[in-house]
Design an enzyme around this catalytic site. Structure first.
Site, short mmCIF file in Angstrom:
data_model
loop_
_atom_site.label_atom_id
_atom_site.label_comp_id
_atom_site.label_asym_id
_atom_site.label_seq_id
_atom_site.Cartn_x
_atom_site.Cartn_y
_atom_site.Cartn_z
N ASN A 10 0.88 -1.18 0.00
CA ASN A 10 0.00 0.00 0.00
C ASN A 10 0.91 1.22 0.00
OD1 ASN A 10 -1.86 2.01 0.41
ND2 ASN A 10 -2.73 1.18 2.27
N LYS A 17 3.27 0.93 3.17
CA LYS A 17 2.86 -0.11 4.11
C LYS A 17 2.92 -1.46 3.40
CE LYS A 17 -1.02 -1.36 7.15
NZ LYS A 17 -2.43 -1.05 7.51
N ARG A 90 -2.65 -2.22 -3.27
CA ARG A 90 -3.88 -1.47 -3.00
C ARG A 90 -3.80 -0.15 -3.76
NH1 ARG A 90 -5.41 2.59 1.79
NH2 ARG A 90 -7.57 2.94 1.23
N HIS A 179 -13.23 2.71 0.59
CA HIS A 179 -13.32 1.63 1.58
C HIS A 179 -13.96 0.37 0.99
CE1 HIS A 179 -13.31 4.87 4.96
NE2 HIS A 179 -12.08 4.39 4.79
N HIS A 207 -18.11 1.51 8.23
CA HIS A 207 -16.65 1.51 8.47
C HIS A 207 -16.30 2.80 9.19
CE1 HIS A 207 -12.38 0.52 7.32
NE2 HIS A 207 -12.28 1.81 7.66
N GLY A 211 -10.83 7.65 8.72
CA GLY A 211 -11.74 7.83 7.60
C GLY A 211 -12.96 6.98 7.86
N ARG A 240 -11.70 15.17 8.62
CA ARG A 240 -12.48 15.58 7.46
C ARG A 240 -13.88 15.99 7.89
NH1 ARG A 240 -11.08 10.12 4.48
NH2 ARG A 240 -8.88 10.45 4.00
N ILE A 330 -12.64 2.41 15.01
CA ILE A 330 -13.65 2.89 15.95
C ILE A 330 -14.81 1.90 16.01
CG2 ILE A 330 -15.33 4.72 16.42
CD1 ILE A 330 -13.40 6.66 14.99
N ASN A 333 -13.97 -1.21 18.08
CA ASN A 333 -13.44 -1.12 19.45
C ASN A 333 -14.15 -0.15 20.37
OD1 ASN A 333 -11.13 -2.92 18.99
ND2 ASN A 333 -10.39 -1.30 17.64
N GLU A 385 -8.72 -5.83 5.10
CA GLU A 385 -8.61 -5.40 3.71
C GLU A 385 -7.44 -6.06 2.99
OE1 GLU A 385 -9.76 -0.92 3.42
OE2 GLU A 385 -9.11 -1.26 5.48
#
Length: 399
Positions: A10, A17, A90, A179, A207, A211, A240, A330, A333, A385
């Site tokens: 990625n 990554k 990706r 996503h 999701h 983001g 954002r 988020i 968790n 992903e």
């Protein structure tokens, strides 16, 4: 029989990554991050068998190329190289050209570069990563997996903007959504958990991370999603703004703001950070709330309210609903955030399973609420992903 691995890459504008993933189990045997490319402290770190290491990435060549060359040596040193059968990349934006995973060649790479106008921060970086990986791993088949591809099944009424149609025909301005690999993965996992065929299942996938996006999924296909032409629209996010009256942009420009200042504010200084004035991190928001910070409390309320509004509106494109799926950092968790979203959905009959909600955290999936009225559940499913990239690469490899 030896293991077979897929190297997942990625590539960001100043980072890279990576993970080497077992194609059968989805386990990441090696994972790491190159970051701060172009700066003096450019570096690469990785984890392998519980050990962590870090090296500096310095030199006159592209830091993406240097990082991937370091990765080549690393896979050889760790005796993984001989079992890597493919490389999966990706790629953020496939426009309308790429509706599924494709094997990479020069034509595909050029198409990705030509889509840079739609994702100026991401697609050029993705292409840089592809070219570096092709040079470093010339004998390995390589594949591009697009964030936007899953959403290419949206009907015209969902992706068409209420604007002059020449803006679409000339510039490709429409809803694309992002996503996609996450929404694809969790919807398949949800169908499996509910013992349903994905072709007969309908979900609202939520999701929530730095983001955030919502996706309506009918019979396994995306039929609407909250992110649009760019990832800026839809839900409030870490920094954002999400949905915003476009007239505000004109207003600020007339006040003397530069274009760069406006979009820096909307992309990097809004969301949790902007409303709270404290932090873009949901954990920090909750901690500040506990300490009585009013801005953090308002950010929590705005975020959970907007998520619930989107979930409710996405009943419209569906003919039935099997589950609301929470995923992302988020969504997987944060118990208080999920609880408040569910509280905002009481008119739809959702009643929280408090024990289930407590248990479905930190990598655990599970049902957290039920609605007898809709004959549906709310559930948590950790996303993966990278494994989607592995799976889709292996499908093409084996064709």
């Amino acid at each position: 029989m030896s293991n077979s691995y897929v190297l997942v890459i990625n590539s960001g504008s100043s980072s890279l990554k990576f993970a080497v993933i077992n194609s059968a189990t989805g386990e990441a045997v090696l994972s790491g991050l190159g970051e701060c490319f172009g700066l003096e402290d450019s570096r690469m770190s990785w984890k392998f068998n519980g050990d962590k290491r870090e090296v500096a990435i310095q030199g006159d060549e592209s830091h993406h190329k240097l990082a991937i060359n370091t990765l080549v040596g690393l896979t050889e040193e760790l005796a993984l190289a001989q079992d890597i059968v493919a490389v999966g990349h990706r790629i953020v934006h496939g426009g309308e050209k790429f509706t599924q995973t494709v094997r990479i060649d020069e034509a595909v790479t050029q198409e990705i570069e030509q889509l840079a106008d739609l994702a100026p921060l991401h697609n050029p970086a993705g292409a840089i990563g592809i070219r570096a990986a092709l040079e470093a791993f010339p004998s390995l088949p390589q594949f591009a997996v697009f964030d936007t591809a899953f959403h290419q099944t949206m009907p015209k009424k969902a992706f068409t903007g209420a604007i002059c149609n020449t803006l679409y025909s000339d510039y490709g301005i429409r809803r694309y959504g992002f996503h996609g690999t996450s929404h694809y993965y969790v919807s398949r996992e949800a169908a499996h958990m509910l013992n349903k065929s994905i072709d007969d299942a309908s979900f609202i996938s939520v999701h929530l991370g730095n983001g955030a996006s919502v996706c309506a999924i009918e019979k396994g296909r995306s039929v609407d999603t909250s992110m649009g032409f760019t990832p800026l629209s839809g839900l409030m996010m870490g920094t954002r703004c999400g949905d915003l009256d476009p007239g505000i942009i004109e207003f600020l420009l007339k006040k003397g703001w530069s274009q760069e200042r406006v979009f820096d504010a909307l992309n990097k200084k809004s969301g949790f950070l902007g409303v709270s004035g404290v932090t873009s991190d949901a954990r920090g928001i909750l901690e500040a709330m506990e300490n009585g910070h009013e801005g953090a409390k308002l950010a929590f309320e705005v975020f959970t309210y907007r998520v619930a509004k989107y979930i409710s509106s996405y009943l419209v494109p569906l003919t039935s609903l099997d589950a609301i799926i929470f995923t992302g950092g988020i969504g997987e968790n944060s118990l208080p955030i999920r609880r408040e979203i569910l509280n905002n959905l009481k008119l739809l009959g959702f009643v929280e399973d408090e024990q289930g909600n407590e248990a479905a955290r930190f990598g655990n999936a599970g049902v957290i609420a039920r609605s007898e009225m809709l004959d549906a559940v709310a559930m948590v499913i950790p996303t993966n992903e990278e494994y989607v990239i592995v799976q889709q690469s292996m499908v093409l490899l084996n064709q």
